[in-house]
Design an enzyme around this catalytic site. Structure first.
Site, short mmCIF file in Angstrom:
data_model
loop_
_atom_site.label_atom_id
_atom_site.label_comp_id
_atom_site.label_asym_id
_atom_site.label_seq_id
_atom_site.Cartn_x
_atom_site.Cartn_y
_atom_site.Cartn_z
CB SER A 158 -3.92 -26.29 -27.75
OG SER A 158 -4.49 -27.00 -26.70
NE ARG A 228 2.44 -27.65 -16.70
CZ ARG A 228 2.22 -27.24 -17.93
NH1 ARG A 228 0.98 -27.18 -18.38
NH2 ARG A 228 3.21 -26.88 -18.72
CG ASP A 323 -2.57 -33.80 -30.25
OD1 ASP A 323 -2.89 -34.20 -29.11
OD2 ASP A 323 -2.86 -32.66 -30.67
CG HIS A 356 -1.80 -31.17 -27.34
ND1 HIS A 356 -2.61 -30.93 -28.44
CD2 HIS A 356 -1.97 -30.10 -26.51
CE1 HIS A 356 -3.27 -29.78 -28.26
NE2 HIS A 356 -2.88 -29.26 -27.12
CG ASP A 357 3.77 -30.12 -25.13
OD1 ASP A 357 2.72 -29.45 -25.03
OD2 ASP A 357 4.51 -30.38 -24.16
#
Length: 388
Positions: A158, A228, A323, A356-357
């Site tokens: 990232s 968040r 992602d 993405h994680d």
């Protein structure tokens, strides 16, 4: 945790280094009398050829692997502990791994929550805006202190992958391999938009107080929670959310109100609450701006090929099919620019459901790929030392 497992994952104690020479930032400002927090894993070999720099993403830190003791006495594993350590893809029985907390963060290096020696109060809103290039320059200075002239690899996922790319052109002679995972050479307009909405949540919180909230003893918790929650949505794929939460309700019946009725609502609110308890609002603003600003092609009339021409490293570029934050198309753009320059590059697109994680999670194909790549690096190091 069993004693044998705990012993294998040793307790790591962070270190700090204070710099008295100002760091000139991309904005023209100077960072004076700053400290960098860092951790190391493994042993640096005699010719210092086995060093690997791991660059962290938005809400991570120098605590890459192993265990450290929190203030309450509990143990916390590093954010990439499944990737870095003895016998892991980046094997610390072979490599000396360095993790650095970037200036502007809130985990030990000088940042907005640090006391400004000139005023005796937290820097707060007066802390200068920093960029990916500023972080790379700070990391290079720490490498000088540690006597590391050249890294066997600089890697990150990232935002960390952006730093790895910047290293390859900013200090090309100091990087043998660049490993950029789930990353991009610039944010899309949609990504910048997500970041700005998150920042607005913080900036419009009444407790933000123009960024000087710490001086009056308050925290813009609501803004941090919402920021968040917005960010976390973008880190997950639609399929992953559907599998984990679907439309499951917390109770049997609808409440016809605005509380957390769905499991996904409860999860996001939990993540927001947890984040607001440990992350600094000013650091969030700074780091997301650094994400927005990164665009090495901008200085070359938009040509990424020209921007990457100075690199001399070999590259491993990895993306994940689901992602959508840093989509595979963005990685392919980097790969094309590298191939245009005839730079050696290995590219892998991992079919993983986690969005993405995925770069942080256990995936056997992904980890085998990284392990194989670092095996090649290790073999080359051993051969070079034998020939010397």
């Amino acid at each position: 945790m069993p004693a044998a497992v705990r012993a294998a994952r040793r307790i790591v104690v962070p270190r700090r280094h204070a710099f008295d020479e100002p760091l000139l930032l991309q904005s023209g400002a100077r960072l004076v009398d700053y400290e960098l927090a860092y951790e190391t894993y493994g042993t640096l070999n005699a010719d210092r050829s086995n060093a690997v720099l791991v660059c962290h993403a938005l809400n991570a830190s120098h605590h890459v692997a192993g265990l450290h003791i929190l203030d309450d006495g509990t143990e916390d594993a590093g954010w990439w502990d499944n990737m870095v350590g003895p016998g892991k893809p980046v094997d610390t029985d072979r490599f000396f791994v360095l993790g650095v907390n970037n200036p502007g963060s809130c985990f030990g290096s000088t940042g907005p929550s640090t006391i400004d020696p000139a005023t005796g109060r937290p820097y707060g809103a007066s802390f200068p805006v920093v960029t990916v290039e500023d972080w790379v320059d700070a990391q290079a200075r720490l490498a000088d202190v540690l006597g590391i002239e050249r890294f066997a690899a600089v890697m990150g996922g990232s935002l960390g992958g952006m730093q790895a790319l910047a290293w390859s052109t900013r200090y090309p002679e100091r990087v043998a391999h660049c490993v950029s995972i789930a990353s991009t050479a610039k944010l899309s307009a949609q990504n910048i938009a997500f970041n700005d909405v998150a920042r607005q949540a913080i900036l419009t919180d009444p407790d933000f107080r123009g960024g000087d909230f710490q001086a009056v003893g308050v925290v813009p918790r609501n803004g941090l929670r919402v920021a968040r929650m917005i960010g976390h949505i973008t880190y997950l794929s639609d399929d992953d959310m559907a599998e984990k939460f679907g439309r499951t309700l917390k109770a049997d019946d609808l409440a016809f109100g605005y509380g957390a009725e769905f499991e996904i609502e409860s999860y996001l609110r939990y993540q927001g609450d947890k984040f607001s308890a440990y992350f600094d609002a000013n650091s969030y603003l700074l780091i997301t701006k650094a994400l927005d600003y990164f665009d090495p092609a901008a200085a070359f009339d938009g040509s990424l090929t020209r921007a990457l021409a100075a690199a001399t490293a070999s590259f491993l570029i990895v993306s994940f099919t689901t992602d959508w934050r840093f989509a595979p198309e963005r990685s392919r753009e980097v790969v094309k620019a590298l191939l245009d320059n005839r730079h050696p590059v290995t590219y892998a697109e991992i079919d993983a459901p986690h969005g993405h994680d995925a770069f942080l999670l256990d995936d056997a194909r992904y980890h085998r790929l990284v392990a194989a790549y670092f095996d090649r690096i290790h073999v080359a190091i051993v051969a070079a030392r034998a020939a010397a």
